[in-house]
Design an enzyme around this catalytic site. Structure first.
Site, mmCIF file in Angstrom:
data_model
loop_
_atom_site.group_PDB
_atom_site.id
_atom_site.type_symbol
_atom_site.label_atom_id
_atom_site.label_comp_id
_atom_site.label_asym_id
_atom_site.label_seq_id
_atom_site.Cartn_x
_atom_site.Cartn_y
_atom_site.Cartn_z
ATOM 1 N N HIS A 43 0.826 -1.037 0.092
ATOM 2 C CA HIS A 43 -0.014 0.092 -0.035
ATOM 3 C C HIS A 43 0.971 1.157 -0.043
ATOM 4 O O HIS A 43 2.080 1.146 0.088
ATOM 5 C CB HIS A 43 -1.036 0.092 1.177
ATOM 6 C CG HIS A 43 -0.382 0.164 2.583
ATOM 7 N ND1 HIS A 43 0.419 -0.778 3.085
ATOM 8 C CD2 HIS A 43 -0.544 0.940 3.528
ATOM 9 C CE1 HIS A 43 0.768 -0.689 4.472
ATOM 10 N NE2 HIS A 43 0.337 0.550 4.552
ATOM 11 N N HIS A 78 1.324 3.916 2.199
ATOM 12 C CA HIS A 78 2.002 4.608 3.187
ATOM 13 C C HIS A 78 3.417 4.830 3.021
ATOM 14 O O HIS A 78 3.994 3.899 2.664
ATOM 15 C CB HIS A 78 1.490 4.084 4.505
ATOM 16 C CG HIS A 78 -0.140 4.245 4.864
ATOM 17 N ND1 HIS A 78 -0.858 3.332 5.613
ATOM 18 C CD2 HIS A 78 -0.999 5.296 4.319
ATOM 19 C CE1 HIS A 78 -1.834 4.079 5.791
ATOM 20 N NE2 HIS A 78 -1.930 5.073 5.052
ATOM 21 N N ASP A 83 5.707 4.605 5.301
ATOM 22 C CA ASP A 83 6.439 3.693 5.864
ATOM 23 C C ASP A 83 6.611 2.302 5.367
ATOM 24 O O ASP A 83 7.266 1.269 5.611
ATOM 25 C CB ASP A 83 6.102 3.434 7.714
ATOM 26 C CG ASP A 83 4.745 3.027 7.644
ATOM 27 O OD1 ASP A 83 3.795 3.253 6.838
ATOM 28 O OD2 ASP A 83 4.473 1.797 8.370
ATOM 29 N N HIS A 84 5.961 2.281 4.218
ATOM 30 C CA HIS A 84 6.293 1.198 3.128
ATOM 31 C C HIS A 84 6.734 1.390 1.728
ATOM 32 O O HIS A 84 7.048 0.532 1.116
ATOM 33 C CB HIS A 84 4.898 0.277 2.917
ATOM 34 C CG HIS A 84 4.229 -0.048 4.382
ATOM 35 N ND1 HIS A 84 4.107 -1.385 4.715
ATOM 36 C CD2 HIS A 84 3.635 0.646 5.412
ATOM 37 C CE1 HIS A 84 3.728 -1.493 6.185
ATOM 38 N NE2 HIS A 84 3.525 -0.222 6.489
ATOM 39 N N HIS A 134 -7.518 -0.566 5.550
ATOM 40 C CA HIS A 134 -6.307 0.111 6.208
ATOM 41 C C HIS A 134 -6.241 1.299 5.108
ATOM 42 O O HIS A 134 -6.096 2.379 5.370
ATOM 43 C CB HIS A 134 -5.157 -0.645 6.200
ATOM 44 C CG HIS A 134 -3.936 0.064 6.684
ATOM 45 N ND1 HIS A 134 -4.090 0.419 8.073
ATOM 46 C CD2 HIS A 134 -2.787 0.330 5.939
ATOM 47 C CE1 HIS A 134 -2.699 1.276 8.535
ATOM 48 N NE2 HIS A 134 -2.103 1.010 7.166
ATOM 49 N N ASP A 136 -0.278 -4.110 6.144
ATOM 50 C CA ASP A 136 -0.599 -3.438 7.482
ATOM 51 C C ASP A 136 -2.364 -4.143 7.352
ATOM 52 O O ASP A 136 -2.975 -3.187 8.023
ATOM 53 C CB ASP A 136 -0.947 -2.066 7.448
ATOM 54 C CG ASP A 136 0.407 -1.461 7.719
ATOM 55 O OD1 ASP A 136 1.550 -2.115 8.229
ATOM 56 O OD2 ASP A 136 0.708 -0.239 7.976
ATOM 57 N N HIS A 154 4.553 -4.855 10.304
ATOM 58 C CA HIS A 154 5.049 -4.374 11.741
ATOM 59 C C HIS A 154 5.492 -5.238 12.735
ATOM 60 O O HIS A 154 4.839 -6.187 12.719
ATOM 61 C CB HIS A 154 4.236 -3.127 12.127
ATOM 62 C CG HIS A 154 4.079 -1.951 11.249
ATOM 63 N ND1 HIS A 154 4.748 -0.956 11.637
ATOM 64 C CD2 HIS A 154 3.139 -1.525 10.225
ATOM 65 C CE1 HIS A 154 4.509 0.159 10.743
ATOM 66 N NE2 HIS A 154 3.667 -0.394 10.001
HETATM 67 FE FE FE Z 1 2.698 0.631 8.093
HETATM 68 ZN ZN ZN Z 2 -0.036 1.480 6.737
#
Ligand code: FE
Ligand code: ZN
Length: 252
Positions: A53, A55, A57-58, A111, A130, A168
């Site tokens: 996805h 985001h 942090d990915h 999400h 996530d 995570h």
């Molecule tokens: Fe994440």
């Molecule tokens: Zn995420």
């Protein structure tokens, strides 16, 4: 199929996949350039980047890695404007190959609107980003809780032996939450001891398995009478139980 777990940022996991037969190297959700590049250097190449996805942090490693290794970036078609550097637009239920390794796109909105999971059918391995975590699930940001629950059920229906690699290391706090509302679950207590052992040794609690998650992850157990009763929702639907659990976890 060799998988290397790459801890990134404070609690993210990126994953490097090496197909030994073809020497194709791929990475799932590169959270940051440096941590990923360190591992990639052992292979001296990076053929593909796969994103679950959009985001940050990915995907934060996407552009720098693509530039250095001339990699191709694969992501879901709905996220074509949100995944940096995307080259290949994947579709729901599509099968795709990296080297000799074939995976299927499982569309799991909730999400985010365009979240996908990568399921390697032959190897029985899924990368869930996530959506499903060990003992938990992602927050519902862009979709509805109903959508999220449907997405989790798609993952729950995979073969029980399927290994789960998520985005995570949230297992410890997820465990505390599960123990609060699923107090008499013997499988959960067994899982707790395994998790504590791993965390004490400072090794990832990942992978988990579908079978373990069905027995211990409260978000996959919304039909369990004991949990419904603990929430005082004995006559409620699974969707209502899930919604309540997600709200409780958001403020846990
Ligand atoms: Fe994440
Ligand atoms: Zn995420």
């Amino acid at each position: 199929m060799k998988i290397e777990i790459i801890p990134c940022l404070s609690d993210n996991y990126s994953y490097l996949i090496h197909d030994k037969e073809t020497n194709i190297v791929s990475i799932i959700d590169p959270s940051e350039f440096n941590a990923c590049d360190k591992i990639i250097q052992k292979y001296k190449k990076l053929d593909f980047i796969l994103n679950t996805h959009h985001h940050a942090d990915h995907v934060d490693g996407n552009l720098k890695l693509k530039k250095k290794y001339n990699s191709k970036i694969l992501g879901f078609e709905l996220d074509k404007d949100r995944i940096p550097g995307i080259d290949v637009l994947l579709k729901e239920n599509q099968k795709h190959k990296i080297g000799n390794l074939e995976f299927k796109i499982i569309f799991v909105p909730g999400h985010t609107k365009g979240h996908i999971a990568f399921f390697f059918n032959k190897e029985k391995i899924i990368f869930t980003g996530d959506t499903l975590f060990s003992l938990g699930c992602g927050r519902v940001f862009e979709g509805t809780k109903k959508e999220m629950y449907r997405s989790l059920k798609k993952i729950k229906d995979l073969p029980p032996e399927t290994k789960v690699y998520c985005g995570h290391e949230y297992t410890k706090s997820n465990l505390k939450f599960c123990l609060t509302y699923d107090t008499n679950n013997v499988f959960l207590k067994k899982k707790m001891r395994e998790i504590e052992k791993k965390l004490n040794k400072r090794v990832p609690t990942i992978p988990t398995s579908i079978e373990d998650e069905i027995k211990t992850n409260i978000f996959l157990r919304c039909d369990d009478p004991a949990i419904k009763s603990a929430l005082k929702l004995s006559s409620s639907s699974e969707d209502e139980v899930f919604s309540k659990l997600r709200d409780l976890k958001d403020s846990f």
